[in-house]
Design a protein around this motif. Structure first.
Motif, mmCIF file in Angstrom:
data_model
loop_
_atom_site.group_PDB
_atom_site.id
_atom_site.type_symbol
_atom_site.label_atom_id
_atom_site.label_comp_id
_atom_site.label_asym_id
_atom_site.label_seq_id
_atom_site.Cartn_x
_atom_site.Cartn_y
_atom_site.Cartn_z
ATOM 1 N N ARG A 20 25.021 -5.333 7.198
ATOM 2 C CA ARG A 20 24.663 -4.022 7.753
ATOM 3 C C ARG A 20 25.576 -2.906 7.216
ATOM 4 O O ARG A 20 25.700 -1.851 7.821
ATOM 5 C CB ARG A 20 24.706 -4.016 9.282
ATOM 6 C CG ARG A 20 23.880 -5.088 9.938
ATOM 7 C CD ARG A 20 22.463 -4.619 10.151
ATOM 8 N NE ARG A 20 21.747 -5.517 11.048
ATOM 9 C CZ ARG A 20 20.874 -6.428 10.612
ATOM 10 N NH1 ARG A 20 20.645 -6.575 9.346
ATOM 11 N NH2 ARG A 20 20.225 -7.186 11.460
ATOM 12 N N PHE A 21 26.236 -3.152 6.083
ATOM 13 C CA PHE A 21 27.179 -2.203 5.489
ATOM 14 C C PHE A 21 26.547 -1.575 4.257
ATOM 15 O O PHE A 21 26.570 -2.128 3.158
ATOM 16 C CB PHE A 21 28.486 -2.911 5.130
ATOM 17 C CG PHE A 21 29.586 -1.974 4.709
ATOM 18 C CD1 PHE A 21 30.212 -1.163 5.643
ATOM 19 C CD2 PHE A 21 29.991 -1.912 3.390
ATOM 20 C CE1 PHE A 21 31.225 -0.298 5.264
ATOM 21 C CE2 PHE A 21 31.006 -1.056 3.001
ATOM 22 C CZ PHE A 21 31.625 -0.257 3.939
ATOM 23 N N LYS A 22 25.948 -0.394 4.446
ATOM 24 C CA LYS A 22 25.241 0.298 3.370
ATOM 25 C C LYS A 22 26.218 1.089 2.500
ATOM 26 O O LYS A 22 27.073 1.810 3.017
ATOM 27 C CB LYS A 22 24.205 1.261 3.934
ATOM 28 C CG LYS A 22 23.068 0.589 4.648
ATOM 29 C CD LYS A 22 22.053 1.609 5.134
ATOM 30 C CE LYS A 22 20.853 0.903 5.730
ATOM 31 N NZ LYS A 22 19.751 1.846 5.968
ATOM 32 N N VAL A 23 26.041 0.955 1.191
ATOM 33 C CA VAL A 23 26.843 1.706 0.223
ATOM 34 C C VAL A 23 25.899 2.352 -0.774
ATOM 35 O O VAL A 23 24.936 1.728 -1.228
ATOM 36 C CB VAL A 23 27.841 0.783 -0.525
ATOM 37 C CG1 VAL A 23 28.678 1.586 -1.519
ATOM 38 C CG2 VAL A 23 28.738 0.047 0.456
ATOM 39 N N GLY A 24 26.185 3.599 -1.111
ATOM 40 C CA GLY A 24 25.435 4.308 -2.142
ATOM 41 C C GLY A 24 26.375 4.762 -3.234
ATOM 42 O O GLY A 24 27.537 5.076 -2.961
ATOM 43 N N ALA A 25 25.896 4.773 -4.455
ATOM 44 C CA ALA A 25 26.716 5.222 -5.583
ATOM 45 C C ALA A 25 25.865 6.046 -6.537
ATOM 46 O O ALA A 25 24.651 5.839 -6.643
ATOM 47 C CB ALA A 25 27.324 4.031 -6.323
#
Length: 131
Positions: A20-25
């Protein structure tokens, strides 16, 4: 659109049913074009893909191999740096002084560089005697 805004928007698409740990780059290529990625988990945990790796893959698939700026965002108390593998991937395509923005969804931003994230990096100069 600002690089951090692109990373923030793509973060919403992360596939993270386990952590449940969203990351965007997002990365800016030398042409000025922006490429983005989000983390994608897999039930076989080590088989997931980091957001930074996804953005770099899109950049390379689009025909670019140099990046000039990076932004990474996550919902965490402090800005989250790239994992070790992604630091090496960023170093492959960017210079030591390439700006890296690490941010939280609440608005904290840390300005750093690829060189600060990966001092003493392994690069092509280490292979100058090969072949």
């Amino acid at each position: 659109m600002e690089l951090l805004d692109v990373a923030r928007k793509v973060r919403d698409n992360a596939y993270v049913p386990y952590s449940r740990f969203k990351v965007g780059a997002a990365v800016r290529g030398a042409s000025g074009a922006v490429y983005h990625g989000c983390n994608v988990e897999n039930v076989a945990y080590p088989e997931g893909t980091c957001a930074e790796a996804g953005a770099i893959a899109l950049m390379v698939a689009s025909g670019e191999t140099r990046l000039t700026e990076v932004a990474v965002i996550a919902d965490s108390p402090q800005p989250v740096p790239p994992c070790g593998g992604c630091r090496q991937k960023l170093a492959e395509f960017g210079d030591a002084d390439t700006l890296v923005l690490l941010a939280t969804t609440s608005g904290k931003v840390l300005h750093t560089t690829i060189g600060e994230l990966l001092p003493g990096r392994f690069d092509a100069s280490h292979m100058s005697e090969v072949g």
